[in-house]
Design an enzyme around this catalytic site. Structure first.
Site, mmCIF file in Angstrom:
data_model
loop_
_atom_site.group_PDB
_atom_site.id
_atom_site.type_symbol
_atom_site.label_atom_id
_atom_site.label_comp_id
_atom_site.label_asym_id
_atom_site.label_seq_id
_atom_site.Cartn_x
_atom_site.Cartn_y
_atom_site.Cartn_z
ATOM 1 C CG LEU A 223 -2.407 1.448 0.926
ATOM 2 C CD1 LEU A 223 -3.335 0.497 0.052
ATOM 3 C CD2 LEU A 223 -3.097 0.868 2.258
ATOM 4 N NE ARG B 46 6.269 5.662 -4.524
ATOM 5 C CZ ARG B 46 7.653 5.585 -4.388
ATOM 6 N NH1 ARG B 46 8.246 6.116 -3.603
ATOM 7 N NH2 ARG B 46 8.665 4.756 -4.672
ATOM 8 C CB ILE B 47 1.618 1.884 -7.178
ATOM 9 C CG1 ILE B 47 2.434 2.924 -8.233
ATOM 10 C CG2 ILE B 47 0.717 1.049 -8.291
ATOM 11 C CD1 ILE B 47 4.081 1.815 -8.695
ATOM 12 N NE ARG C 224 10.718 -4.480 -11.309
ATOM 13 C CZ ARG C 224 9.823 -3.099 -11.976
ATOM 14 N NH1 ARG C 224 8.792 -3.330 -12.042
ATOM 15 N NH2 ARG C 224 11.148 -2.011 -12.157
ATOM 16 C CG ASP D 279 1.687 -4.971 -17.172
ATOM 17 O OD1 ASP D 279 1.443 -5.399 -18.136
ATOM 18 O OD2 ASP D 279 2.418 -4.106 -16.698
ATOM 19 C CD GLU E 38 8.753 -8.831 -17.248
ATOM 20 O OE1 GLU E 38 8.879 -7.125 -17.899
ATOM 21 O OE2 GLU E 38 7.601 -8.847 -16.250
ATOM 22 C CG HIS F 182 6.419 -5.038 -17.258
ATOM 23 N ND1 HIS F 182 7.567 -5.664 -17.058
ATOM 24 C CD2 HIS F 182 6.739 -3.570 -16.679
ATOM 25 C CE1 HIS F 182 7.630 -4.689 -15.869
ATOM 26 N NE2 HIS F 182 7.040 -3.610 -15.761
HETATM 27 O O1 A2R Z 1 6.371 -3.473 3.521
HETATM 28 P P1 A2R Z 1 6.081 -1.888 4.031
HETATM 29 O O2 A2R Z 1 5.406 -1.425 5.128
HETATM 30 O O3 A2R Z 1 7.226 -1.813 3.711
HETATM 31 O O4 A2R Z 1 5.056 -1.498 2.489
HETATM 32 C C1 A2R Z 1 5.843 -1.475 1.273
HETATM 33 C C2 A2R Z 1 5.188 -3.125 0.844
HETATM 34 N N1 A2R Z 1 5.832 -4.367 0.584
HETATM 35 C C3 A2R Z 1 5.782 -4.909 1.393
HETATM 36 N N2 A2R Z 1 4.525 -5.378 1.576
HETATM 37 C C4 A2R Z 1 4.543 -6.891 1.948
HETATM 38 N N3 A2R Z 1 5.153 -7.296 2.285
HETATM 39 C C5 A2R Z 1 6.479 -7.493 1.818
HETATM 40 N N4 A2R Z 1 7.971 -8.257 2.116
HETATM 41 C C6 A2R Z 1 7.026 -5.706 1.268
HETATM 42 N N5 A2R Z 1 7.825 -4.942 0.926
HETATM 43 C C7 A2R Z 1 7.384 -3.873 0.624
HETATM 44 O O5 A2R Z 1 5.163 -2.481 -0.671
HETATM 45 C C8 A2R Z 1 4.696 -0.548 0.483
HETATM 46 O O6 A2R Z 1 3.113 -0.304 1.124
HETATM 47 C C9 A2R Z 1 5.153 -1.444 -0.677
HETATM 48 C C10 A2R Z 1 5.838 -0.793 -1.791
HETATM 49 O O7 A2R Z 1 5.387 1.145 -1.290
HETATM 50 P P2 A2R Z 1 6.020 2.107 -2.277
HETATM 51 O O8 A2R Z 1 7.907 1.838 -1.887
HETATM 52 O O9 A2R Z 1 5.853 2.971 -2.717
HETATM 53 O O10 A2R Z 1 6.346 1.591 -4.046
HETATM 54 P P3 A2R Z 1 5.434 2.380 -5.157
HETATM 55 O O11 A2R Z 1 5.626 3.149 -5.502
HETATM 56 O O12 A2R Z 1 4.016 1.786 -4.561
HETATM 57 O O13 A2R Z 1 5.768 1.219 -6.523
HETATM 58 C C11 A2R Z 1 5.829 -0.702 -5.635
HETATM 59 C C12 A2R Z 1 6.398 -1.503 -7.120
HETATM 60 C C13 A2R Z 1 7.664 -0.448 -7.697
HETATM 61 O O14 A2R Z 1 8.641 -1.782 -6.508
HETATM 62 C C14 A2R Z 1 7.350 -1.554 -8.970
HETATM 63 O O15 A2R Z 1 8.676 -2.580 -8.923
HETATM 64 C C15 A2R Z 1 6.368 -2.021 -9.730
HETATM 65 O O16 A2R Z 1 5.979 -1.131 -8.386
HETATM 66 O O17 A2R Z 1 6.360 -0.453 -10.351
#
Ligand code: A2R
Length: 315
Positions: free
Chosen positions: A153, A155-156, A233, A257, A262, A280
């Protein structure tokens, strides 16, 4: 004095912008050879790498560039860049967050609705002349009132949850830490979330920390009427388990997607009429790709002028 930049695997719009702007900025662009490394005669002079999100920027490449100052990744996900090694060498890593939130969220919802309403199946039905020949196709499933889960949860993920609000019966999410002030229900256990929802949308970062997070157990919990959507991913989902679950009817459908290898897509997914598959393209609109390219450029310009980066990767 020329500034030497290594451009690797950039999508067309970003490559074009970089190529057009380079002369005015005094930048000389170089491309890697078949070994993935820059021409040896320029390696010592290269101060910047501009790379797509699908490009591996590993320790070998970073160490081949002794003057490197910045790796500007044209993507929000930077899981293929060895950030820890870059940092240990004093190299800044930047990415392009936020500007793609809306388009990625749109595609996530579009995939969910397309699977539920069997959009690609009924489109093919019309094109094949079957409507006229056989009458109306079988009924599909309403998307309104269903329980939606969002894995990640950030940005996206928040943009996705906001889009679901007008029609979801319930919205819950799983992250490692609850998001302060989020109006949706946090579920601390991913299997529990999967068993409590009809549609699970995956939008966490890739890389070793999340590889296989959507496991056979999670897919089992989602169940025979459950729908999985992945716009994150490919490796976040155990793709073999996904194929097996779909084939055995233990999972209702999938909107994908992204894929494990890929651009190769398992034939079983291609053959399944319960899958909607896109190559993608979540951020692949003219508007968003322009914005990503401009942000990639702004980060390069800032760091090469010894200013702070605009959007450094966190940590
Ligand atoms: O777990 P948290 O509290 O750090 O929350 C982050 C969550 N997240 C996870 N949730 C569950 N288990 C995990 N092992 C885990 N690792 C990370 O993913 C946070 O809510 C979310 C990532 O958010 P942002 O860093 O704002 O990334 P954004 O911009 O939403 O993009 C996500 C991904 C990119 O890294 C690309 O791979 C793809 O969307 O386009």
């Amino acid at each position: 004095m020329s500034i030497d930049i290594l451009a690797i695997g950039l999508p067309a719009l970003a490559d074009k912008l970089l190529t057009e702007c380079a002369p005015a900025l005094g930048w000389t662009l170089h491309r890697p050879g078949p070994d993935g490394l820059p021409p040896p005669e320029v390696a010592d002079r290269i101060t910047a790498v501009a790379a797509s999100g699908a490009t591996t920027v590993d320790a070998r490449l970073i160490d081949a560039l002794p003057a490197l100052k910045i790796i500007s990744v044209h993507a929000v996900g930077y899981d293929l860049t060895d950030v820890a090694h870059a940092r240990s060498r004093g190299v800044v890593v930047t990415h392009t967050p936020d500007v793609l939130n809306d388009d990625v969220a749109d595609l996530a919802v579009l995939l969910a609705l397309s699977v539920l309403r069997r959009l690609t199946v009924v489109d093919a039905y019309v094109r094949a002349g079957r409507w006229a020949a056989e009458g109306p196709p079988p009924l599909s499933r309403s998307a309104t009132g269903l329980r939606y889960g969002v894995l990640g949860l950030g940005r996206i993920g928040q943009a996705i949850a906001r889009r679901l609000e007008p029609f979801a019966g319930d919205i819950a999410y799983h992250t490692r830490r609850p998001v302060a002030d989020a109006p949706w229900r946090h579920v601390p256990d991913l299997v529990a979330l999967a068993s409590a929802v009809d549609v699970l949308i995956v939008i966490v970062p890739g890389g070793d920390a999340t590889r296989g997070l959507v496991s056979a157990e999670v897919l089992e919990a989602l169940g025979p009427t459950g729908v999985l959507v992945n716009v994150a991913r490919g490796e976040v989902v155990d793709q073999d388990a996904l194929v097996a679950a779909l084939a055995a009817g233990r999972l209702g459908g999938a909107g994908l997607d992204v894929f494990a290898d890929e651009p190769n897509v398992p034939q079983a997914l291609i053959d399944s009429d319960r899958c909607v598959l896109t190559p993608h393209v979540a951020s692949a609109t003219v508007q968003t790709r322009n914005a990503m390219a401009e942000l990639m450029m702004s980060n390069l310009e800032a760091v090469l002028a010894d200013r702070p980066p605009v959007t450094p990767v966190p940590g």
